[in-house]
Design a protein around this motif. Structure first.
Motif, mmCIF file in Angstrom:
data_model
loop_
_atom_site.group_PDB
_atom_site.id
_atom_site.type_symbol
_atom_site.label_atom_id
_atom_site.label_comp_id
_atom_site.label_asym_id
_atom_site.label_seq_id
_atom_site.Cartn_x
_atom_site.Cartn_y
_atom_site.Cartn_z
ATOM 1 N N ASN A 110 -3.077 7.693 9.759
ATOM 2 C CA ASN A 110 -2.074 8.251 8.852
ATOM 3 C C ASN A 110 -2.211 9.777 8.878
ATOM 4 O O ASN A 110 -3.176 10.325 8.384
ATOM 5 C CB ASN A 110 -2.304 7.713 7.450
ATOM 6 N N LEU A 124 -4.896 -4.373 7.612
ATOM 7 C CA LEU A 124 -5.895 -3.742 6.749
ATOM 8 C C LEU A 124 -5.489 -2.299 6.516
ATOM 9 O O LEU A 124 -5.002 -1.631 7.429
ATOM 10 C CB LEU A 124 -7.270 -3.800 7.419
ATOM 11 N N THR A 125 -5.673 -1.807 5.297
ATOM 12 C CA THR A 125 -5.379 -0.407 4.998
ATOM 13 C C THR A 125 -6.628 0.227 4.398
ATOM 14 O O THR A 125 -7.209 -0.293 3.449
ATOM 15 C CB THR A 125 -4.190 -0.268 4.023
ATOM 16 N N GLU A 126 -7.025 1.346 4.978
ATOM 17 C CA GLU A 126 -8.236 2.041 4.534
ATOM 18 C C GLU A 126 -8.222 3.454 5.106
ATOM 19 O O GLU A 126 -7.769 3.667 6.230
ATOM 20 C CB GLU A 126 -9.477 1.294 5.028
ATOM 21 N N ASN A 127 -8.743 4.408 4.359
ATOM 22 C CA ASN A 127 -8.877 5.781 4.840
ATOM 23 C C ASN A 127 -10.050 5.817 5.814
ATOM 24 O O ASN A 127 -11.197 5.785 5.409
ATOM 25 C CB ASN A 127 -9.106 6.713 3.650
ATOM 26 N N LEU A 128 -9.763 5.892 7.104
ATOM 27 C CA LEU A 128 -10.808 5.822 8.126
ATOM 28 C C LEU A 128 -11.272 7.164 8.655
ATOM 29 O O LEU A 128 -12.357 7.264 9.194
ATOM 30 C CB LEU A 128 -10.312 4.988 9.323
ATOM 31 N N THR A 181 -4.902 0.634 15.735
ATOM 32 C CA THR A 181 -5.229 1.503 14.608
ATOM 33 C C THR A 181 -4.176 2.602 14.529
ATOM 34 O O THR A 181 -3.964 3.329 15.496
ATOM 35 C CB THR A 181 -6.627 2.129 14.773
ATOM 36 N N PRO A 183 -3.915 5.805 3.249
ATOM 37 C CA PRO A 183 -4.644 4.866 4.100
ATOM 38 C C PRO A 183 -4.127 4.846 5.536
ATOM 39 O O PRO A 183 -2.942 5.060 5.789
ATOM 40 C CB PRO A 183 -4.372 3.515 3.428
ATOM 41 N N ASP A 184 -5.045 4.624 6.463
ATOM 42 C CA ASP A 184 -4.691 4.317 7.835
ATOM 43 C C ASP A 184 -4.389 2.821 7.873
ATOM 44 O O ASP A 184 -4.730 2.080 6.948
ATOM 45 C CB ASP A 184 -5.858 4.653 8.773
ATOM 46 N N ALA A 209 0.862 -1.185 0.000
ATOM 47 C CA ALA A 209 0.000 0.000 0.000
ATOM 48 C C ALA A 209 0.897 1.234 0.000
ATOM 49 O O ALA A 209 1.991 1.203 0.555
ATOM 50 C CB ALA A 209 -0.897 0.015 1.230
#
Length: 106
Positions: A103, A75-79, A100, A87-88, A30
C-alpha cells in the motif's frame, strides 16, 4: 446498515468478480486507502476486486487486481512500516504462490 440498536435497516448487494467462484469468494473489510471509510475486498478464482467506500454504505466502481489461480484467503496488515492504518494486502494461493500488494497510499 446497522441502526445502533443491534438490528439492521437495509442491506447492500455488491457484484463480486465475474467468475463462478465469486459467490463463495473471500470477503474482507479494511480501510485500504486511509480515508476512515471501510472498503471491501472480494476474491474470485484469479482476481481481487476492491470496492473503495465513499460513505453512507455506498462504494466506488470496483477495480480488479489479478491474483494467483486459486486464492486461499485475503490478509491485510502493515508489512513495510508506512503510515499507521494503511494495510498492505496479501493473497496466498493454493498453488503455492503469494501475491503481496504494498500500500503506497500517501
Amino acid at each position: 446498515m446497522g441502526n445502533r440498536t443491534g438490528a439492521f435497516t437495509s442491506w447492500l448487494n455488491l457484484q463480486g468478480p465475474s467468475d463462478s467462484f465469486a459467490s463463495n469468494g473471500i470477503k474482507v473489510v479494511a480501510d485500504v486507502n486511509g480515508d476512515g471509510i471501510p472498503d471491501l475486498l472480494i476474491s474470485g478464482s484469479d482476481t481481487l476486486d476492491i470496492h473503495l467506500g465513499v460513505g453512507g454504505a455506498t462504494y466506488a466502481t470496483p477495480f480488479s487486481i489479478g491474483t494467483g489461480p486459486s486464492p486461499g484467503s485475503i490478509l491485510t496488515e502493515n508489512l513495510h512500516g508506512q503510515a499507521a492504518g494503511l494495510p498492505d494486502i496479501v493473497v496466498p494461493d493454493w498453488s503455492g504462490a503469494v501475491v503481496t500488494l504494498l500500500n503506497l497510499t500517501k
